[in-house]
Scaffold this active site. Structure first.
Site, PDB file in Angstrom:
ATOM      1  N   ASP A  12       5.403  -1.795   3.896  1.00 24.70           N
ATOM      2  CA  ASP A  12       5.469  -1.857   5.352  1.00 24.70           C
ATOM      3  C   ASP A  12       6.793  -2.438   5.840  1.00 24.70           C
ATOM      4  O   ASP A  12       7.458  -3.192   5.119  1.00 24.70           O
ATOM      5  CB  ASP A  12       4.326  -2.720   5.903  1.00 24.70           C
ATOM      6  N   LYS A  13       7.123  -2.120   7.056  1.00 24.42           N
ATOM      7  CA  LYS A  13       8.361  -2.610   7.675  1.00 24.42           C
ATOM      8  C   LYS A  13       8.507  -4.116   7.534  1.00 24.42           C
ATOM      9  O   LYS A  13       9.561  -4.614   7.124  1.00 24.42           O
ATOM     10  CB  LYS A  13       8.383  -2.222   9.159  1.00 24.42           C
TER      11      LYS A  13
END
Length: 301
Positions: free
Chosen positions: A134-135
């Site tokens: 994820d970011k």
């Protein structure tokens, strides 16, 4: 193109079933069905079609719009590199690859600047990308430099042969020293941006071990036995201990502004051409270490 043989003896809407299997949004899937990118037994059907045992679902995916991806110097930290692959240490806050909904710089932009060759299996949008994090998750990520290595690493990933250990800080005190969480995970029916524990999702297994306890927090090691979207974040929230800094699965008001305190600490795999096991670890980001030191000042429960 993807073909799915529906062999279950239950009635379920086509769109709901594909949401659980493909981890795409309901709107996206319904659009594919309406535009005849999804056929059942080679025939056009409606989004609410009730699947029957032995139905054959065929899905053609729309080609992504061409994106102008130019190399950008992001000074990425390369942990390991040879002629076949790269292990990169992704910082928190950096998206892995471009999308039509995201126009900013990504890990791919940085890879194009620093790496001469990347596999072409995933096209221009995701060159070399074998898997994602994820970011707002930091840590180690595998990148393939040629198609042979990409296919072999993807096979290991599919067969759960790649070891992936994460470190995370969660709310509350987990009394057990270690544990195993085994559920199904699918797209949430209430919020399409979220994943959730569901009856019709994909099997998801996370094992955890307590590394340190604090007043109101627990520092964990988590090992993924499967690799579902947001898996650790969903599982920790499911057992009542969401990850600190995660506004999607935990409290809306978060500590700091660095995203969830979740770090891909270790990755281990069989090298696709050298045929020997390699394993790498990554130090916690500075912000994560500072958070641990801050809460260490409080008495341990």
């Amino acid at each position: 193109m993807k073909t799915i043989h529906f062999l279950e003896n239950i009635q379920i809407r086509l769109d709901n079933y594909l949401v659980s299997k493909l981890e795409l949004t309901r709107n996206h899937i319904q659009g594919l069905i309406r535009d005849e990118y999804v056929l059942v037994n080679d025939k056009k059907v409606k989004t609410g079609y009730l699947l029957k045992e032995n139905d054959v679902i065929t899905i053609r995916f729309k080609e992504p719009a061409a994106l102008d991806i130019k190399p950008v110097d992001l000074n990425l930290e390369i942990t390991y590199e040879d002629d076949d692959l790269i292990v990169v240490n992704k910082p928190s806050g950096l998206v892995v690859h471009p999308a039509s909904s995201y126009k900013g710089n990504t890990l791919v932009h940085g890879l194009l600047h620093q790496v001469e060759n990347l596999s072409g299996i995933n096209g221009i949008i995701r060159p070399g990308i074998v898997h994602r994090i994820d970011k707002d998750t930091s840590g180690l990520l595998l990148v393939a430099k040629n198609d042979f290595s990409h296919n072999e690493l993807a096979r290991q990933l599919k067969n759960h042969e790649i070891k992936r250990e994460y470190r995370c800080l969660v709310y509350g005190s987990i009394l057990e020293s270690e544990g195993k969480i085994e559920t199904n995970i699918g797209r949430s029916s209430k919020n399409r941006k979220k994943m959730a524990v569901t009856d019709v999702g994909k099997k998801a297994i996370t094992t955890f071990k307590v590394l340190e306890r604090f007043d109101g927090f627990t520092f964990l090691s988590c090992i993924l036995e499967t690799g579902r979207t947001h898996q650790i974040r969903v599982h920790m929230s499911y057992i009542g201990h969401p990850i600190v800094g995660d506004p999607l699965y935990g409290p809306k008001k978060v500590y700091g502004n660095t995203g969830q305190f979740l770090h891909a600490y270790l990755i281990g795999f069989m090298h696709p051409t050298k045929k020997r096991y390699l394993e790498f670890t990554s130090l916690l980001p500075v912000e994560f270490d500072e958070m641990l030191n801050k809460i260490r000042e409080k008495p341990v429960l």
